[in-house]
Design an enzyme around this catalytic site. Structure first.
Site, short mmCIF file in Angstrom:
data_model
loop_
_atom_site.label_atom_id
_atom_site.label_comp_id
_atom_site.label_asym_id
_atom_site.label_seq_id
_atom_site.Cartn_x
_atom_site.Cartn_y
_atom_site.Cartn_z
N LYS A 280 -1.08 21.63 33.55
CA LYS A 280 -0.51 20.35 33.16
C LYS A 280 -1.08 19.23 34.03
O LYS A 280 -1.38 19.44 35.22
CB LYS A 280 1.01 20.44 33.31
CG LYS A 280 1.83 19.32 32.72
CD LYS A 280 3.31 19.68 32.85
CE LYS A 280 4.23 18.64 32.25
NZ LYS A 280 5.65 19.06 32.35
N SER B 112 8.07 18.22 28.28
CA SER B 112 6.92 17.34 28.47
C SER B 112 5.58 18.08 28.51
O SER B 112 4.53 17.43 28.50
CB SER B 112 7.09 16.55 29.77
OG SER B 112 7.14 17.41 30.89
N SER C 18 11.13 21.30 30.05
CA SER C 18 9.76 20.90 29.71
C SER C 18 8.78 22.04 29.51
O SER C 18 7.67 21.82 29.04
CB SER C 18 9.22 19.95 30.78
OG SER C 18 9.84 18.69 30.67
#
Length: 426
Positions: free
Chosen positions: A78, A132, A156
């Protein structure tokens, strides 16, 4: 076509059935496919560095060198992890950094700066991927990489896993180091994996927590006690979510699991407890306060509005909230000691279309609904995993199993045992 898992690719590489360079080239080709979501899922692709590392792995193998279990296997990370020299403890090849909600502060997975990768389900409708860790989930679902590294502050890892039809794991917070990770809410943030199977998440959890990358032996379903939370988490469910969740419970019961209704009225208190602000609101504003003073105009307006909501919160309310957290954790712990894991829908709804989202005011309630169930694990600091439970071709639905604080491997063993029934596989 069934996508190969992280563990299967590692086995093939170790057996000489493929090479690291071949795995990396396949990954790069999928990322670069103009018909795919790679341009939105990945913000940075380390193509040449990945090839160089793959060739080094293959050369070492040809000389008989002892290699880590996952040496030469592609992995994405990420876009909030610091990277220096690309070192990985298990030999993974980092393919690049994946897209995400700005500063990891939304359940939608939308990013106005770099575009939004779409959920693999009914892609023509343009459905949100969940956030996310949006790019990581889409990358795994579309076989760009067999696994991804993400973070989970309120869901997330698990929300995008549910919306993209893969597995996502949130460990107990202190289990995995957060050094080099951009914080959102320091008392809730955790680092976790997304992959195609529970086994892959278990292996990555082992690596991330300092182990050799071991899978977890499945706990037999016969006698596995699963507490099914009733009330609060089962409200406002889409029909597709409710049906898939009940079907998964039915399959688990037929396979020998013991289902036990569990009521935890303390969970229904959470909206009232957080009426003056959630932990994320308090802590995210504190993290961003200095940056907001100089660079507010550069923020995604949606994320900016969420951050600014924490500006006028009081320290007294924050201290009260911490006290409520301790009380609720103790009460829920006492109610759930007789079960091996708790079951609940990961997300109450199927992924909505990107075009259906509005501004902060109109979308705030939808964002809160998507986060409602997953955020419980973060508030209680319990490990939790989302496993797909929908029928093939149906709207993606996640089945969440939540364990006890610190007993992550026990939860992964239960999830390994339950996965076949949850997914409707023999």
């Amino acid at each position: 076509m069934t996508q190969p898992t992280l563990i299967e690719l590692s086995r093939r590489r170790a057996a000489g059935e493929t090479t690291s360079r071949a795995l990396i080239e396949e990954s790069l080709a999928r990322i670069a496919d103009p018909e795919g979501e790679g341009a939105r899922a990945f913000l940075t692709v380390y193509a040449e560095r990945a090839r160089t590392k793959a060739d080094a792995v293959d050369a070492a193998r040809s000389k008989g060198a002892a290699l880590p279990r996952f040496a030469g296997v592609p992995l994405s990370i990420k876009d909030l992890f610091d990277v220096e020299g690309e070192p990985t403890r298990a030999g993974f090849v980092i393919m690049g950094k994946t897209n995400m909600t700005e500063f990891a502060y939304s359940a939608f997975g939308v990013n106005p700066h770099y575009g939004t990768p779409l959920s693999p389900w009914d892609r023509a409708r343009g459905l949100i991927p969940g956030g996310s860790t949006s790019g990581g989930a889409v990358g795994v679902a579309d076989a760009m990489t067999p696994a991804a590294l993400g973070t989970d502050t309120g869901g997330s890892c698990r929300i995008p896993a549910a919306f993209c039809g893969i597995v996502g794991f949130r460990p107990t917070q202190g289990r995995i180091s957060r050094e080099g990770v951009l914080p959102l809410a320091p008392s809730l943030d955790s680092v976790g994996p997304l992959a195609m199977s529970v086994s892959c998440c278990a292996a990555l959890d082992s690596v991330l927590s300092g182990g050799p990358g071991d899978d977890e032996r499945p706990q037999p379903l016969a006698g596995l006690a699963i507490g099914v939370i009733e009330g609060y988490v089962d409200e406002s469910l889409d029909a597709s979510v409710a049906a898939a969740f009940v079907d998964a419970l039915t399959r688990l019961a037929k396979a020998g699991a013991k289902l036990k209704p569990v009521r935890a009225p303390e969970l229904a208190e959470l909206p009232q407890i957080t009426r003056n602000g959630s932990l994320v609101e308090f802590e995210a504003f504190a993290v961003h306060r200095a940056r907001l003073a100089t660079s507010a105009a550069q923020y995604d307006p949606w994320v900016l509005a969420r951050l600014e909501a924490g500006r006028e919160k009081s320290a007294a309310d924050y201290i009260d909230l911490l006290g409520h957290r301790t009380r609720v954790r103790g009460a829920v712990d006492a109610r759930t000691r007789s079960v091996d894991a708790l079951a609940l829908p990961t997300v109450p709804i199927a992924p909505p279309a990107l075009s259906e989202l509005g501004d902060f005011a109109s979308s705030r309630a939808l964002n809160a609904l998507i986060l409602r169930n997953t955020a419980i694990a973060n508030f209680l600091d319990r490990p939790a995993i989302s496993i797909p439970c929908h029928a093939p071709g149906g709207a993606p639905v996640g089945f969440m199993l939540m364990g006890e604080t610190g007993l992550d491997r026990r939860l992964l063993a239960a999830a390994r045992g339950a996965e076949g029934a949850v997914r409707g596989r023999p």
